[in-house]
Design an enzyme around this catalytic site. Sequence first.
Site, PDB file in Angstrom:
ATOM      1  N   ASP A  61      32.238  61.105  95.601  1.00  0.00           N
ATOM      2  CA  ASP A  61      32.403  61.529  94.209  1.00  0.00           C
ATOM      3  C   ASP A  61      31.174  62.275  93.704  1.00  0.00           C
ATOM      4  O   ASP A  61      31.269  63.226  92.929  1.00  0.00           O
ATOM      5  CB  ASP A  61      32.673  60.296  93.341  1.00  0.00           C
ATOM      6  CG  ASP A  61      33.432  60.628  92.071  1.00  0.00           C
ATOM      7  OD1 ASP A  61      33.815  61.802  91.884  1.00  0.00           O
ATOM      8  OD2 ASP A  61      33.649  59.716  91.257  1.00  0.00           O
ATOM      9  N   GLY A 121      36.757  58.129  93.075  1.00  0.00           N
ATOM     10  CA  GLY A 121      36.518  58.925  94.271  1.00  0.00           C
ATOM     11  C   GLY A 121      36.452  60.402  93.939  1.00  0.00           C
ATOM     12  O   GLY A 121      36.524  60.790  92.763  1.00  0.00           O
ATOM     13  N   LYS A 138      27.227  59.230  88.634  1.00  0.00           N
ATOM     14  CA  LYS A 138      27.313  60.549  89.264  1.00  0.00           C
ATOM     15  C   LYS A 138      27.521  61.659  88.231  1.00  0.00           C
ATOM     16  O   LYS A 138      27.114  62.808  88.454  1.00  0.00           O
ATOM     17  CB  LYS A 138      28.406  60.576  90.329  1.00  0.00           C
ATOM     18  CG  LYS A 138      29.803  60.193  89.837  1.00  0.00           C
ATOM     19  CD  LYS A 138      30.640  61.357  89.390  1.00  0.00           C
ATOM     20  CE  LYS A 138      31.958  60.892  88.833  1.00  0.00           C
ATOM     21  NZ  LYS A 138      32.844  62.008  88.407  1.00  0.00           N
ATOM     22  N   TRP A 176      43.715  64.479  84.003  1.00  0.00           N
ATOM     23  CA  TRP A 176      43.724  63.466  85.060  1.00  0.00           C
ATOM     24  C   TRP A 176      44.963  62.582  84.941  1.00  0.00           C
ATOM     25  O   TRP A 176      45.651  62.311  85.926  1.00  0.00           O
ATOM     26  CB  TRP A 176      42.444  62.653  85.005  1.00  0.00           C
ATOM     27  CG  TRP A 176      42.173  61.712  86.140  1.00  0.00           C
ATOM     28  CD1 TRP A 176      41.520  60.516  86.044  1.00  0.00           C
ATOM     29  CD2 TRP A 176      42.475  61.875  87.540  1.00  0.00           C
ATOM     30  NE1 TRP A 176      41.407  59.929  87.287  1.00  0.00           N
ATOM     31  CE2 TRP A 176      41.986  60.752  88.226  1.00  0.00           C
ATOM     32  CE3 TRP A 176      43.117  62.876  88.262  1.00  0.00           C
ATOM     33  CZ2 TRP A 176      42.126  60.572  89.601  1.00  0.00           C
ATOM     34  CZ3 TRP A 176      43.263  62.710  89.645  1.00  0.00           C
ATOM     35  CH2 TRP A 176      42.768  61.574  90.300  1.00  0.00           C
TER      36      TRP A 176
END
Length: 328
Positions: free
Chosen positions: A241, A133, A188, A12
């Site tokens: 997400d 996101g 999430k 990332w």
Amino acid sequence: MAKISVIGAGTWGIALARLLANNNNDTMVWSAVEAEIDMLSATYKHPNLPQTELPKSIKFTKNLREALSEREIVLMAVPSVFVRSTAKKVGEFIEEDALIVDAAKGMEEETLMTMSEIIEDEIKGHSVVALSGPTHAEEVARDLPTTIVAACEDLDAAKKAQEAFMTPFFRVYTNTDRRGAEIAGAIKNVVALGVGMSRGLGYGDNTSAALITRALAEIVRLGCAMGCKKETFYGLAGMGDLIVTCTSVHSRNFKAGRLMGEGKSAEEAVKEVGMVVEGMNMLPAAMKLMEKYGVEMPITEIVDKVVNRNYNPKKAVAELMMRDKREE
């Protein structure tokens, strides 16, 4: 052009460093793992992003003081478990007026702080923007169209991050509900473990859709109890997400859950994934939040049973299906 440092050289961090450099920013990358810097500076490739060649304009350094000298924006892109220790080091050298942008997702078990709150706790006097996101590094690194939220109570700070990161392939929205964006981004990952388990058991799209939808209801209940804006959870940082993490082949949490559904232990699943599985790190904090705010979160609770108490995944799904009747 902004002078930006990326702290962390995982997939990332590197995907974002590439994006920032291609967006005409003066970009430097630092990692606590010196071998990563040696490899990146020699090859301009990341082993987990094999199709991506990095711009030669990116500078790599092992020296944290150098990485932070005269930098206007500092992007924190380390795994959640290392955010506090890294922020403590960054605080020694960061420029007084630098904006901090956090790309990690999760919460600290002991304090129940979000990643941005941890950074503020260690580095006083700086605005911290949370990026959150539906954004898998593997796709961002290939310039596939992606959207994200830059969240901060200080709208000017969020707009500064928006300006630095926005490209024709990477659309950035602002949001002043930073806590809501971070809560959604943390929980999430837990849900993705559960959806992965259902797939590992051989269940289909109906089951996945049910888990995602009802888990969103859990996240909204918790977020609202914590004073967040309900709308945040139906946007990119929430529903967006949640969908991508629960359905994508790039999702480590989904893959770990699928492996557990197929019969592997949590430890075996993490080993096979070969990277940090943030949902497992988040579970202890999620359980504490559920208790602290008195919020019903049956999917989160059942995932915790499977991961941390060796509960049978098939029995777990049956238990969810046979809960008391109610209205939606």
